[in-house]
Design an enzyme around this catalytic site. Sequence first.
Site, PDB file in Angstrom:
ATOM      1  N   GLU A 194     -30.809  14.990   3.233  1.00  0.00           N
ATOM      2  CA  GLU A 194     -29.759  14.955   2.198  1.00  0.00           C
ATOM      3  C   GLU A 194     -28.428  14.575   2.836  1.00  0.00           C
ATOM      4  O   GLU A 194     -28.079  15.083   3.907  1.00  0.00           O
ATOM      5  CB  GLU A 194     -29.618  16.331   1.537  1.00  0.00           C
ATOM      6  CG  GLU A 194     -28.509  16.342   0.476  1.00  0.00           C
ATOM      7  CD  GLU A 194     -28.228  17.723  -0.096  1.00  0.00           C
ATOM      8  OE1 GLU A 194     -29.039  18.208  -0.891  1.00  0.00           O
ATOM      9  OE2 GLU A 194     -27.185  18.295   0.266  1.00  0.00           O
TER      10      GLU A 194
ATOM     11  N   ARG B 262     -28.261  21.044 -13.126  1.00  0.00           N
ATOM     12  CA  ARG B 262     -27.144  21.399 -13.987  1.00  0.00           C
ATOM     13  C   ARG B 262     -25.838  21.168 -13.240  1.00  0.00           C
ATOM     14  O   ARG B 262     -24.854  20.697 -13.773  1.00  0.00           O
ATOM     15  CB  ARG B 262     -27.229  22.874 -14.402  1.00  0.00           C
ATOM     16  CG  ARG B 262     -26.095  23.245 -15.350  1.00  0.00           C
ATOM     17  CD  ARG B 262     -25.904  24.731 -15.458  1.00  0.00           C
ATOM     18  NE  ARG B 262     -25.438  25.305 -14.206  1.00  0.00           N
ATOM     19  CZ  ARG B 262     -25.444  26.595 -13.935  1.00  0.00           C
ATOM     20  NH1 ARG B 262     -25.912  27.452 -14.809  1.00  0.00           N
ATOM     21  NH2 ARG B 262     -24.988  27.038 -12.760  1.00  0.00           N
TER      22      ARG B 262
HETATM   23  P1  FAD Z   1     -30.550  25.362 -13.980  1.00  0.00           P
HETATM   24  O1  FAD Z   1     -31.934  24.898 -13.856  1.00  0.00           O
HETATM   25  O2  FAD Z   1     -29.868  25.174 -15.275  1.00  0.00           O
HETATM   26  O3  FAD Z   1     -30.545  26.896 -13.557  1.00  0.00           O
HETATM   27  C1  FAD Z   1     -29.368  27.687 -13.593  1.00  0.00           C
HETATM   28  C2  FAD Z   1     -29.723  29.096 -14.097  1.00  0.00           C
HETATM   29  O4  FAD Z   1     -30.193  29.011 -15.450  1.00  0.00           O
HETATM   30  C3  FAD Z   1     -30.859  29.755 -13.300  1.00  0.00           C
HETATM   31  O5  FAD Z   1     -30.571  31.125 -13.232  1.00  0.00           O
HETATM   32  C4  FAD Z   1     -32.106  29.496 -14.133  1.00  0.00           C
HETATM   33  O6  FAD Z   1     -33.098  30.506 -13.989  1.00  0.00           O
HETATM   34  C5  FAD Z   1     -31.537  29.481 -15.551  1.00  0.00           C
HETATM   35  N1  FAD Z   1     -32.256  28.519 -16.421  1.00  0.00           N
HETATM   36  C6  FAD Z   1     -32.778  27.315 -16.058  1.00  0.00           C
HETATM   37  N2  FAD Z   1     -33.320  26.707 -17.122  1.00  0.00           N
HETATM   38  C7  FAD Z   1     -33.143  27.537 -18.169  1.00  0.00           C
HETATM   39  C8  FAD Z   1     -33.464  27.448 -19.558  1.00  0.00           C
HETATM   40  N3  FAD Z   1     -34.088  26.369 -20.049  1.00  0.00           N
HETATM   41  N4  FAD Z   1     -33.113  28.474 -20.370  1.00  0.00           N
HETATM   42  C9  FAD Z   1     -32.458  29.567 -19.882  1.00  0.00           C
HETATM   43  N5  FAD Z   1     -32.122  29.701 -18.570  1.00  0.00           N
HETATM   44  C10 FAD Z   1     -32.447  28.701 -17.740  1.00  0.00           C
HETATM   45  N6  FAD Z   1     -25.020  20.968  -7.212  1.00  0.00           N
HETATM   46  C11 FAD Z   1     -24.204  19.904  -7.469  1.00  0.00           C
HETATM   47  O7  FAD Z   1     -23.149  20.085  -8.129  1.00  0.00           O
HETATM   48  N7  FAD Z   1     -24.517  18.635  -7.012  1.00  0.00           N
HETATM   49  C12 FAD Z   1     -25.661  18.384  -6.320  1.00  0.00           C
HETATM   50  O8  FAD Z   1     -25.916  17.236  -5.936  1.00  0.00           O
HETATM   51  C13 FAD Z   1     -26.559  19.475  -6.049  1.00  0.00           C
HETATM   52  N8  FAD Z   1     -27.720  19.290  -5.383  1.00  0.00           N
HETATM   53  C14 FAD Z   1     -28.597  20.335  -5.213  1.00  0.00           C
HETATM   54  C15 FAD Z   1     -29.838  20.099  -4.585  1.00  0.00           C
HETATM   55  C16 FAD Z   1     -30.735  21.151  -4.400  1.00  0.00           C
HETATM   56  C17 FAD Z   1     -32.060  20.881  -3.743  1.00  0.00           C
HETATM   57  C18 FAD Z   1     -30.401  22.470  -4.830  1.00  0.00           C
HETATM   58  C19 FAD Z   1     -31.353  23.609  -4.607  1.00  0.00           C
HETATM   59  C20 FAD Z   1     -29.176  22.713  -5.448  1.00  0.00           C
HETATM   60  C21 FAD Z   1     -28.268  21.657  -5.657  1.00  0.00           C
HETATM   61  N9  FAD Z   1     -27.035  21.841  -6.302  1.00  0.00           N
HETATM   62  C22 FAD Z   1     -26.187  20.785  -6.532  1.00  0.00           C
HETATM   63  C23 FAD Z   1     -26.619  23.190  -6.727  1.00  0.00           C
HETATM   64  C24 FAD Z   1     -27.013  23.475  -8.200  1.00  0.00           C
HETATM   65  O9  FAD Z   1     -26.326  22.595  -9.052  1.00  0.00           O
HETATM   66  C25 FAD Z   1     -26.643  24.928  -8.493  1.00  0.00           C
HETATM   67  O10 FAD Z   1     -27.499  25.786  -7.808  1.00  0.00           O
HETATM   68  C26 FAD Z   1     -26.545  25.283  -9.965  1.00  0.00           C
HETATM   69  O11 FAD Z   1     -25.927  26.572 -10.053  1.00  0.00           O
HETATM   70  C27 FAD Z   1     -27.885  25.367 -10.686  1.00  0.00           C
HETATM   71  O12 FAD Z   1     -28.440  24.120 -10.849  1.00  0.00           O
HETATM   72  P2  FAD Z   1     -29.915  23.988 -11.504  1.00  0.00           P
HETATM   73  O13 FAD Z   1     -30.169  22.564 -11.698  1.00  0.00           O
HETATM   74  O14 FAD Z   1     -30.900  24.799 -10.741  1.00  0.00           O
HETATM   75  O15 FAD Z   1     -29.605  24.697 -12.908  1.00  0.00           O
END
Ligand code: FAD
Length: 292
Positions: A16, A107
């Site tokens: 990354e 997200r």
């Molecule tokens: P979500 O999947 O929306 O999860 C967030 C929370 O909501 C979790 O507690 C989950 O259990 C809950 N949830 C998920 N889906 C649902 C649903 N359908 N209904 C109800 N609750 C739900 N951040 C950046 O800004 N830019 C990046 O490029 C970036 N790259 C990343 C790469 C990796 C591999 C990882 C692990 C993280 C990265 N992040 C990045 C950080 C990430 O954006 C944060 O961790 C953020 O807080 C959550 O993103 P998510 O996509 O997991 O969100």
Amino acid sequence: MKINEILKKKRTLSFEVFPPKKNESIEFEKLYATIDTLKTLGPDFISVTYGAGGTNVRSAVEIAGYIKSKGLEPLAHVTGGPSSPEEIDELAEKFKGLGVENVLALRGDKPVEYDADYCKHFKHATDLLNYISKYGFCAGAACYPEGHVESETLYADLENLKKKSENGAEFFITQMFYDNSYYYRLVNEAHKIGITAPIIPGIMPLTSVKNIGRIKSMCGSTIPLELRNMIEVYSGNPEAMREVGINYAAYQICDLIAKGAPGIHIYTMNRPDTAAEICKRLKSVINEFFRA
Ligand code: FAD
């Protein structure tokens, strides 16, 4: 090539990188030199992070284009967060135009202060996965071996991981962790509830002590006692601390591969020398266990 297709044939090695904080050509040249060095390590793909709310659209697109121009596979991160559907369409079209085939749907990190309308269109990664499915990318998503900070329980987080898989996530990349048992638990529990998409462990070498506070505040990764002890003993000597971080990451990777992980994703922090040193130490493991 789509990452899900590669994963059907072999383990993946990936890195990354993140866009430069300053939009200056010298910063881009440094990053491009980093990508050139990472290329020599034979990655299956290189991922490029993306600021929530589209703060770095131009740079993320340019960097994905650079990776593609080098004959490498980019994995473009896309954050729904506060973006509108039109902004996501514009970004997706740009990636499509470059021939990008893989995206990581997220997200995005929330800012410290935000109003009720933040994430109005894409409340979760699941909404973004659903929306971008029309573009035909191979989409991955994030997962959290120690649970996401907003989830009350690990199982609530797992149920949401299943929703990501049902909404089209074809592979997952984990948040960093320093105790492999969290990863094994996640994989076991995910299998039990029917998640079959490969879960690629994300490894971030801990090469300098000033990272520790940041790691704890950002993602809550547990630092095992044996690593904490080494940090306390070696942190006064930056070179020794770097060796500890590289060796510990190499140890984690050996154990993960021995126990069947489908690939390894290294958070390089734009430090290709660290990634190169890890790959050098694991030359035989990579040659033997990452082959098609
Ligand atoms: P979500 O999947 O929306 O999860 C967030 C929370 O909501 C979790 O507690 C989950 O259990 C809950 N949830 C998920 N889906 C649902 C649903 N359908 N209904 C109800 N609750 C739900 N951040 C950046 O800004 N830019 C990046 O490029 C970036 N790259 C990343 C790469 C990796 C591999 C990882 C692990 C993280 C990265 N992040 C990045 C950080 C990430 O954006 C944060 O961790 C953020 O807080 C959550 O993103 P998510 O996509 O997991 O969100």
